[in-house]
Design a protein around this motif. Structure first.
Motif, short mmCIF file in Angstrom:
data_model
loop_
_atom_site.label_atom_id
_atom_site.label_comp_id
_atom_site.label_asym_id
_atom_site.label_seq_id
_atom_site.Cartn_x
_atom_site.Cartn_y
_atom_site.Cartn_z
N ALA A 97 28.44 12.17 51.88
CA ALA A 97 28.66 11.88 53.30
C ALA A 97 30.06 12.28 53.76
O ALA A 97 30.29 12.44 54.96
N ASP A 110 32.22 17.89 55.11
CA ASP A 110 32.14 18.31 56.51
C ASP A 110 31.28 19.55 56.71
O ASP A 110 30.75 19.76 57.81
N ALA A 128 21.67 16.21 50.33
CA ALA A 128 21.27 15.67 51.63
C ALA A 128 20.63 14.29 51.50
O ALA A 128 20.89 13.38 52.29
N ARG A 129 19.80 14.13 50.47
CA ARG A 129 19.16 12.82 50.28
C ARG A 129 20.19 11.73 50.02
O ARG A 129 20.03 10.57 50.42
N GLY A 150 23.20 11.59 51.29
CA GLY A 150 24.08 11.27 52.40
C GLY A 150 24.73 12.41 53.14
O GLY A 150 25.38 12.17 54.18
N TYR A 151 24.59 13.66 52.68
CA TYR A 151 25.22 14.75 53.43
C TYR A 151 24.44 15.00 54.71
O TYR A 151 23.23 15.20 54.67
N ARG A 152 25.14 15.03 55.84
CA ARG A 152 24.47 15.19 57.14
C ARG A 152 25.02 16.38 57.94
O ARG A 152 24.62 16.59 59.07
N GLY A 153 25.92 17.14 57.37
CA GLY A 153 26.52 18.25 58.10
C GLY A 153 25.70 19.52 58.03
O GLY A 153 24.61 19.56 57.47
N ASP A 181 12.09 15.99 50.04
CA ASP A 181 13.55 16.07 50.12
C ASP A 181 14.00 17.47 50.53
O ASP A 181 14.90 17.63 51.36
N CYS A 204 16.13 18.78 54.07
CA CYS A 204 17.46 19.39 54.13
C CYS A 204 17.45 20.70 54.90
O CYS A 204 18.51 21.14 55.40
N ARG A 260 16.46 21.27 57.76
CA ARG A 260 16.81 21.06 59.17
C ARG A 260 18.31 21.20 59.41
O ARG A 260 18.75 21.33 60.56
N GLN A 261 19.10 21.19 58.35
CA GLN A 261 20.55 21.27 58.48
C GLN A 261 21.08 22.70 58.40
O GLN A 261 22.27 22.93 58.56
#
Length: 472
Positions: free
Chosen positions: A60, A63, A82-83, A85-88, A137, A141, A143-144
């Motif tokens: 998370a 960046d 991504a699972r 916590g990475y959301r960038g 999963d 991911c 979508r990012q």
């Protein structure tokens, strides 16, 4: 690892050190954390266990992620990142995004399938065996992903850091990545392709950079000048003549298409029988092949040659069709993923055909230590498949001229054409002997300052920018 501070300017090597897998580099700049590549560790068990260990920084807290290309040793850990916590954004080229939409869900599917098979056979020490991540999963991911064209610099949101992708050859979408922060450029080579590859375009010249992170897969050897047709043709002919089956483990993206193109040429010039059945047993490779029409700027094939990729083989779609191949007699050729025989349908074909001396196993790419492919290349009399020792009586041949990686001379030529020498070179993505051989050649022939980092080394880039020796 502590969170980045605004004045930090550091590079950490979180993978691809002492091995050709697990490519992961962390750049801390302008108070942000940027991950270049997010690959899976493959091969020896102690390397694969790193995939299950907590990531060195909180996902998370990252960046941005940038990918050099879509192969799993560079992008295969993304679903887990991504699972957890990475959301960038995941920045990459358009072809890398397209291939990732194929490779990552397939990877998740295979991991689930292997876990189910292990639970069914009781072949795992873990009860129950669990997949590293799932197909769901992987789909999430995607979508990012944020595609960018080659040679078009873009800003990483909320930072002073800019990035740009340049053609690296190797596979569709493969790029070298340059980050620039406060006037300092850091270039990550990714996997450098060959200047005269029969399918992929040559790598773009290396642009001026202060710091270079260079791969060294073939840093201690040269590719032979053997014509690939002259190498593969006789193998297929002699195995067909004895009624055998040729199993070719092939990376679904890159090597599979190059092999299909090669087989089509061999049939067209009469070097192998036109009636010899050739099967492409990899749904992922089939989907990837369709992208060659879409991304014509990444390769050398004509429209007709792209068409031939589809017409020169019989595509195997279902698991039932795959199982039927194992009951079918030769002669025939099966091209199937994965390239190092670490998983996928090819493992079932090896189990079926390796014990018969009429057959052949053709290795068409680099075989990382600890993989079944490496064991086969080393002359193993048996290989371990699903908890069983499978005898290897089939002829085993490693193609010497079919690699998609630049060799040592080609890497030196690519680096040596840079207009101004970099202040520091870091050698990664190679076995220890290959990395050290390339280090010696760079020092002696180019006169550059070069380092082979260890796993999780951190370098203060302020020191390099100031012309001082970096601290690790």
């Amino acid at each position: 690892m502590a969170a980045a501070k605004r004045n930090d300017f550091r590079l950490s090597f979180l993978g691809a050190t002492g091995t050709v897998t697990g490519s992961r580099y962390l750049v801390e700049a302008d108070g942000k954390q940027v991950l270049v590549d997010c690959g899976l560790f493959q091969g020896y068990k102690q390397l694969r266990l790193r995939n299950w260990a907590p990531f060195p920084v909180a996902p998370a807290s990252l960046d941005a992620v940038l990918l050099t290309h879509a192969h799993l040793d560079h992008a295969g850990y993304l679903p887990l990142l991504a699972r957890n916590g990475y959301r960038g954004p995941v920045h990459c080229t358009p072809a890398t995004a397209a291939l990732s939409r194929i490779l990552l869900p397939d990877s998740g599917h295979l991991l689930e399938e292997e876990a189910r098979y292990a639970n069914k056979k009781g072949s795992s020490k873990h009860h129950p065996a669990l997949p590293l991540y799932t197909q769901e999963d992987a789909q999430a991911c995607l979508r990012q992903f944020a595609p960018h064209p080659f040679d078009a610099p873009f800003a990483l949101g909320g930072t002073s850091v800019t990035a740009a992708f340049r053609h690296a050859g190797h596979i569709l979408g493969a790029a070298s990545v340059t980050l620039e922060c406060d006037g300092t450029r850091i270039t990550f080579s990714g996997d450098v392709g060959r200047p005269h590859d029969p399918v992929m375009r040559a790598p773009a010249p290396l642009a001026a950079t202060d710091i270079l992170v260079i791969e060294s897969t073939y840093g201690d050897r040269l590719h032979p000048t053997t014509d690939p047709q002259e190498e593969l043709g006789p193998i297929l002919s002699r195995v067909a003549a004895r009624g055998g089956v040729v199993v070719i483990p092939a990376f679904a993206v890159g090597r599979a298409q190059a092999l299909i193109h090669l087989v089509a040429q061999l049939k067209a010039n009469g070097a192998i029988p036109k009636a010899l059945p050739v099967y492409l047993n990899s749904p992922m490779a089939t989907d990837a092949t369709a992208l060659y029409h879409q991304f014509r700027g990444d390769h050398r094939l004509s429209t007709a040659e792209c068409d031939a990729l589809h017409t020169s083989t019989t595509v195997i779609n279902t698991a039932e069709e795959s199982k039927a191949l194992n009951r079918r007699g030769g002669p025939m050729v099966i091209i199937s993923a994965s390239g190092m025989a670490t998983g996928g349908r090819v493992v079932h074909h090896l189990k079926a055909f390796a014990p018969d001396s009429r057959n052949a196993i053709v290795l068409a790419g680099y075989q990382a230590g600890g993989t079944r492919g490496a064991s086969l290349a080393a002359g193993a009399s048996s290989i371990r498949i699903f908890g069983e020792n499978i005898p290897v009586r089939a002829e085993v041949v490693q193609l010497s001229g079919s690699s998609a990686h630049a060799d040592a001379d080609e890497l030196l030529a690519w680096m040596g054409a840079i207009p101004v020498p970099p202040k520091r070179v870091f050698i990664t993505h190679g076995e220890p002997a290959a990395a050290d051989a390339l280090r010696q050649r760079i020092e002696r022939q180019l006169g550059w300052e070069v380092t082979v980092p260890d796993f999780r080394d951190t370098v203060d880039l302020h020191a390099i920018r100031g012309g001082l020796r970096a601290q690790t």
